[in-house]
Design a protein around this motif. Sequence first.
Motif, short mmCIF file in Angstrom:
data_model
loop_
_atom_site.label_atom_id
_atom_site.label_comp_id
_atom_site.label_asym_id
_atom_site.label_seq_id
_atom_site.Cartn_x
_atom_site.Cartn_y
_atom_site.Cartn_z
N GLU A 33 38.03 77.64 68.58
CA GLU A 33 38.92 76.94 69.70
C GLU A 33 38.59 75.82 69.99
OE1 GLU A 33 40.76 78.17 74.08
OE2 GLU A 33 38.62 78.46 73.68
N ALA A 34 37.50 75.35 69.92
CA ALA A 34 36.89 74.00 70.32
C ALA A 34 37.23 73.01 69.18
CB ALA A 34 35.42 73.95 70.51
N LEU A 35 37.12 73.56 67.91
CA LEU A 35 37.35 72.62 66.72
C LEU A 35 39.04 72.51 66.58
CD1 LEU A 35 35.14 74.30 63.94
CD2 LEU A 35 35.01 72.12 64.72
N VAL A 36 39.63 73.64 67.09
CA VAL A 36 41.16 73.55 66.56
C VAL A 36 41.60 72.36 67.85
CG1 VAL A 36 43.34 74.63 67.46
CG2 VAL A 36 41.55 75.73 65.72
N ASN A 37 41.04 72.36 69.09
CA ASN A 37 41.45 71.68 70.12
C ASN A 37 41.10 70.08 69.79
OD1 ASN A 37 42.64 73.57 71.83
ND2 ASN A 37 40.83 73.79 72.84
N SER A 38 40.00 69.88 69.45
CA SER A 38 39.47 68.78 68.59
C SER A 38 40.51 67.95 67.72
CB SER A 38 38.06 68.77 68.21
OG SER A 38 37.81 67.55 67.51
N GLU A 82 36.90 53.57 64.46
CA GLU A 82 35.97 54.04 65.35
C GLU A 82 36.50 55.45 65.91
OE1 GLU A 82 36.27 50.93 68.36
OE2 GLU A 82 35.06 49.39 66.95
N ARG A 83 37.75 55.45 65.93
CA ARG A 83 38.06 56.70 66.31
C ARG A 83 38.00 58.17 65.31
NH1 ARG A 83 41.33 59.80 70.31
NH2 ARG A 83 41.30 61.93 69.38
N MET A 84 38.04 57.52 64.05
CA MET A 84 37.62 58.50 63.03
C MET A 84 36.12 58.73 63.12
SD MET A 84 40.00 57.38 60.03
CE MET A 84 39.82 58.97 58.78
N LYS A 85 35.36 57.80 63.30
CA LYS A 85 33.81 57.91 63.46
C LYS A 85 33.66 58.97 64.70
CE LYS A 85 29.61 55.66 63.98
NZ LYS A 85 29.17 54.31 64.42
N GLY A 86 34.28 58.69 65.81
CA GLY A 86 33.99 59.61 66.89
C GLY A 86 34.55 60.88 66.82
N VAL A 91 32.96 66.85 65.81
CA VAL A 91 32.80 67.86 64.91
C VAL A 91 31.37 68.12 64.65
CG1 VAL A 91 33.62 68.83 62.77
CG2 VAL A 91 35.27 67.68 64.07
N ILE A 92 30.63 67.28 64.29
CA ILE A 92 29.36 67.54 63.82
C ILE A 92 28.38 68.30 65.25
CG2 ILE A 92 27.04 66.39 63.40
CD1 ILE A 92 28.94 64.56 61.57
N GLU A 93 28.90 67.61 66.29
CA GLU A 93 28.09 68.13 67.44
C GLU A 93 28.47 69.71 67.88
OE1 GLU A 93 25.70 68.37 70.84
OE2 GLU A 93 25.59 66.96 69.17
N LEU A 94 30.02 69.78 67.63
CA LEU A 94 30.44 71.06 67.81
C LEU A 94 29.89 72.26 66.78
CD1 LEU A 94 34.34 70.68 68.54
CD2 LEU A 94 32.65 71.28 70.13
N ASN A 95 29.42 71.73 65.73
CA ASN A 95 28.73 72.90 64.70
C ASN A 95 27.43 72.92 65.04
OD1 ASN A 95 31.40 73.39 63.21
ND2 ASN A 95 31.07 71.32 61.94
N ARG A 96 26.76 71.84 65.52
CA ARG A 96 25.41 71.86 65.67
C ARG A 96 25.35 73.00 66.99
NH1 ARG A 96 22.31 70.55 69.66
NH2 ARG A 96 23.69 69.40 70.82
N LYS A 97 26.04 72.68 67.99
CA LYS A 97 25.82 73.61 69.33
C LYS A 97 26.28 74.94 68.92
CE LYS A 97 27.14 70.46 72.82
NZ LYS A 97 28.36 70.15 73.85
N PHE A 98 27.07 75.32 67.77
CA PHE A 98 27.26 76.78 67.35
C PHE A 98 26.41 77.27 66.64
CE2 PHE A 98 28.81 79.33 63.86
CZ PHE A 98 29.74 80.23 64.65
N ALA A 99 25.47 76.49 65.71
CA ALA A 99 24.54 76.88 65.19
C ALA A 99 23.24 77.25 65.91
CB ALA A 99 24.02 75.85 64.04
#
Length: 121
Positions: A33-38, A82-86, A91-99
């Motif tokens: 859900e967080a990934l889709v919202n992002s 800058e937007r793409m980098k952010g 996404v990296i942070e969401l995946n880190r939290k998930f892991a």
Amino acid sequence: MSNPTINQVNEQFEKFFGGPARAFAELSINHVEALVNSQVAASQAYTDLGIQQVRKALEIKAPQDVQGYVQGQQEVAKELGERMKGDAQNVIELNRKFAEEAKKLSQQNVQAVSEAASNAK
């Protein structure tokens, strides 16, 4: 089997399989859900930026307007980068939290099984 034995088997099944499976499923659903919202937010931002640029292109009426438009594109490219980098960092942070959460759930389940095995001896 007697009713107390069935209840004990049901409790153990819930403790070692049902509960952990539901916890991991909930974690996974929240992550998706967080990934889709992002992705939806990013898509909206990119769409809005694209439409803005088309509108600015439609405002070109004279040759000097082209120069202003082209110079503005450099700023747009910077903003987009800058937007793409952010978005990628998000996404990296969401995946880190998930892991981290998945690892924590796994450790809790291993600990519970180990404790149950020790108590069964």
